[in-house]
Design an enzyme around this catalytic site. Structure first.
Site, PDB file in Angstrom:
ATOM      1  N   ARG A 115       0.615  -1.149   0.064  1.00  0.00           N
ATOM      2  CA  ARG A 115       0.068   0.062  -0.135  1.00  0.00           C
ATOM      3  C   ARG A 115       0.813   1.249   0.121  1.00  0.00           C
ATOM      4  O   ARG A 115       1.459   1.571   1.000  1.00  0.00           O
ATOM      5  CB  ARG A 115      -0.879  -0.028   1.068  1.00  0.00           C
ATOM      6  CG  ARG A 115      -1.631   1.223   1.491  1.00  0.00           C
ATOM      7  CD  ARG A 115      -2.706   1.433   2.719  1.00  0.00           C
ATOM      8  NE  ARG A 115      -2.287   0.677   3.689  1.00  0.00           N
ATOM      9  CZ  ARG A 115      -1.758   1.493   4.642  1.00  0.00           C
ATOM     10  NH1 ARG A 115      -1.649   2.670   4.716  1.00  0.00           N
ATOM     11  NH2 ARG A 115      -1.591   0.747   6.130  1.00  0.00           N
TER      12      ARG A 115
ATOM     13  N   TYR B 251       3.830   5.885  11.255  1.00  0.00           N
ATOM     14  CA  TYR B 251       4.141   4.639  11.798  1.00  0.00           C
ATOM     15  C   TYR B 251       5.210   3.662  10.703  1.00  0.00           C
ATOM     16  O   TYR B 251       5.535   2.531  11.117  1.00  0.00           O
ATOM     17  CB  TYR B 251       2.718   3.750  12.077  1.00  0.00           C
ATOM     18  CG  TYR B 251       2.034   3.534  10.810  1.00  0.00           C
ATOM     19  CD1 TYR B 251       2.068   2.844   9.764  1.00  0.00           C
ATOM     20  CD2 TYR B 251       0.658   4.401  10.705  1.00  0.00           C
ATOM     21  CE1 TYR B 251       1.423   2.847   8.745  1.00  0.00           C
ATOM     22  CE2 TYR B 251      -0.347   4.529   9.814  1.00  0.00           C
ATOM     23  CZ  TYR B 251       0.145   3.383   8.670  1.00  0.00           C
ATOM     24  OH  TYR B 251      -0.862   3.503   7.783  1.00  0.00           O
TER      25      TYR B 251
ATOM     26  N   HIS C  83      -3.819   4.297   4.508  1.00  0.00           N
ATOM     27  CA  HIS C  83      -4.860   3.325   4.577  1.00  0.00           C
ATOM     28  C   HIS C  83      -6.139   3.824   4.355  1.00  0.00           C
ATOM     29  O   HIS C  83      -6.816   3.297   3.548  1.00  0.00           O
ATOM     30  CB  HIS C  83      -4.936   2.628   6.227  1.00  0.00           C
ATOM     31  CG  HIS C  83      -6.058   1.656   6.483  1.00  0.00           C
ATOM     32  ND1 HIS C  83      -6.085   0.446   6.001  1.00  0.00           N
ATOM     33  CD2 HIS C  83      -7.092   2.072   7.053  1.00  0.00           C
ATOM     34  CE1 HIS C  83      -7.270  -0.135   6.264  1.00  0.00           C
ATOM     35  NE2 HIS C  83      -7.988   0.687   6.828  1.00  0.00           N
TER      36      HIS C  83
END
Length: 403
Positions: A286, A299, A290
């Site tokens: 990805r 993160y 998200h």
């Protein structure tokens, strides 16, 4: 056979101390330089793909990315409630749905935009869902594509149930001496590495194996379950889990469009022969957030993103078309212009959308009229009429005071 690994350095540093090295082959046909290698299992399933078909796959992948970019812009401008980016996963999605038959049933999660477009869903219909004007966005019977599900893993149970029913229907027809026309129906359930840890997925695989359901569990392992890295979710590749249920699991480079097409063709062939379910783990990445409510810089590291950026599935196919098939720049320019036109039309369609009246929601509760819903609809209309009567009374009082 070409067995390869994607960028693992940052993930390995976070892996469990008890992580188990995998001996399961990671299949790849088209590498990041656009070079095709031989694979004993998958090569025969990609040998007949023509340059025209490769160009179609390129169009589909780039269209999905262009719509994805426009979707993000529309959300940032307040025109969509939310948007779920797919950048980086185009090969996994297009490559897995392209080999299916129109009669095959698809059960997506909520990021399968390229799957929807390849199935014929107009971008504007998808945008109705993300604008909050529709609970589904499109007619699932028209495209044999179920609505998106945001309840992680639940679509796998739906897919297995449908596959079991389709298989039993065919067997009943054969037993009655009136066999159904056409190839047996296949079903695909899409989900990600995060959803693979849900209990529903385990239950779905148990039932699929028990009843030899013709369902393909297609996992897009994009390395992140929102902010949780894959190394935290599993100590082994997800494809190895299939053996525990008694069916075959394949591990494929999800950024390799040829590899995904070939793996899906192989799996669908097994399903139609009645050999039970198959699991494919497409290892991809990805590249964006998200959702538009997420900030991946909190993160994950830029180094990891850069590593995977060099494995861009669209660029990989572009290089292959140029160097191997001598496709000229005019083709790529034309595709880009066509995609821009689709994005402009989609934006115009979104801006022209008006929210439905709340009273219309009662019409979609059941397929047929229902007395309880009719009573609730009437109660709501009476409630609304009370406000109209109150407003009229206040207007009359105001006129009297002014006089």
């Amino acid at each position: 056979m070409k067995s390869v690994e994607g960028p693992r350095s940052t993930m390995e540093s976070r892996s469990h101390a008890g992580a188990v090295p995998s001996t399961l082959t990671r299949h790849q046909l088209l590498d990041e330089q656009g070079v095709v290698a031989e694979d004993p299992l998958l090569s025969p399933y990609a040998a007949d793909i023509t340059v025209e078909e490769l160009q179609h796959l390129y169009r589909s992948m780039t269209l999905a990315r262009r719509v994805d970019e426009e979707g993000t812009s529309l959300q940032r401008q307040g025109q969509l409630v939310l948007w779920v980016p797919l950048r980086g996963q185009e090969a996994a999605q297009v490559g897995s749905v392209w080999p299916t038959h129109p009669s095959d049933r698809i059960y997506p999660s909520y990021r399968e935009h390229a799957v929807a477009f390849e199935r014929g869903v107009p971008p504007a219909e998808l945008m109705r869902y993300f604008r909050g004007l529709s609970a589904g966005g499109w007619d699932p019977e028209q495209y044999n594509l179920n609505p998106y599900t945001v309840v992680l893993g639940s679509q796998t149970l739906h897919a297995v149930g449908y596959a079991m029913g389709a298989s039993l229907d065919r067997k009943a027809a054969e037993d009655s001496g009136s066999p159904l026309d056409g190839d047996p129906e296949a079903v695909i359930a899409y989900f990600g590495d995060g959803a693979s840890t849900e209990g529903e997925v385990h239950e779905a695989m148990v039932f699929a194996a028990s009843y030899d359901a013709p369902v393909l569990f297609f996992i897009q392992n994009n390395q992140w379950a929102i902010s949780v890295p894959f190394a935290t979710q599993s100590r082994v590749p997800l494809a190895t889990r299939a053996a525990g249920y008694g069916f075959e699991g394949l591990r494929v480079d999800g950024n390799d469009i040829l590899g995904v097409v070939a793996a899906t063709r192989y799996a669908l062939e097994k399903l139609r022969r009645g050999e039970g379910p198959v699991l494919i783990e497409a290892e991809t990445y990805r590249m964006g957030a998200h959702t538009t409510a997420d900030d991946p810089t909190k993160y994950r590291e830029r180094e990891e993103e850069d590593q995977w950026g060099h494995l861009d599935p669209i660029e990989r196919l572009r290089v292959h078309l140029r160097t191997v098939h001598c496709v000229d720049q005019a083709f790529f320019d034309t595709v880009a212009a066509e995609n821009d036109a689709v994005a402009r039309q989609m934006r115009a369609d979104v801006l022209a959308m008006s929210p439905p009246e709340f009273v219309d929601r009662f019409d979609g509760v059941y397929a047929e009229p229902h007395s309880l819903v009719a009573a609730e609809r009437a109660e709501y209309l009476d409630y609304q009429a009370g406000f109209v009567a109150q407003d009229d009374s206040q207007d009359s009082d105001s006129e009297g005071v002014g006089a």
